[in-house]
Design an enzyme around this catalytic site. Structure first.
Site: not given
Length: 168
Positions: A8, A50
């Protein structure tokens, strides 16, 4: 080719990093001899939850439109099961693994882009409640298993949602 996922973007606060944040959250197919990327498929452009899409890639050969096709399947932390043609990265299927997944309404199969539901965003001017999946994801680093006889993919899933309250 060899296959892997990239993580991410950072910082996690999505307000601080505009754009799709290419090539984060991407499944990569690279030439084993040269290391050159043959294709990349970004699962969660501008990831704000995330989801770090680095989970296992399952390789199978299955019929698609009547032709046996080399496939790559990946259950992402974002709650979507992706199946791609592993030779060229073309998206075949993208479906929610659980109806509770609400950060996306669906994945547009023509563009490959997830259609977000703004109610479950994490932007700084919005308190999101019951965001599914949570930052842990619906599938997180568990090992999957595939039965070629029944063409069944087995995976452990999390059913965890979260609230998001921004503050400075």
């Amino acid at each position: 080719l060899f296959y892997y996922g990239s993580g991410n973007p950072a910082p996690w606060n999505e307000t601080m990093r505009p754009g799709d944040n290419k090539w984060t959250m991407t499944i990569w197919g690279r030439d084993l001899d040269t290391g050159m990327a043959k294709w990349g498929y970004q699962k969660t452009p501008h990831d704000e939850w995330d989801f770090a899409g680095v989970n296992q890639m399952v390789l199978t050969d299955q019929p698609v439109n009547g032709k046996v096709t080399p496939l790559l399947s990946h259950i992402d932390r974002n709650g979507i099961l992706y199946t791609l043609n592993r030779e060229n990265g073309n998206l075949i299927v993208a479906e929610k693994v659980d109806p509770a997944v609400n950060v996306f309404k669906k994945v547009d199969l023509k563009t490959g882009t997830p259609v977000r539901d703004p109610e479950f965003a994490t932007r700084m001017d919005h308190k999101g409640t019951n965001i599914c999946p949570s930052a842990m994801g619906f599938h997180n680093q568990g090992v999957d298993s595939y039965d070629p006889e029944s063409r069944t993919l087995y995976a452990g899933l999390n059913h965890i949602c979260m609230d998001w309250e921004p503050f400075l």
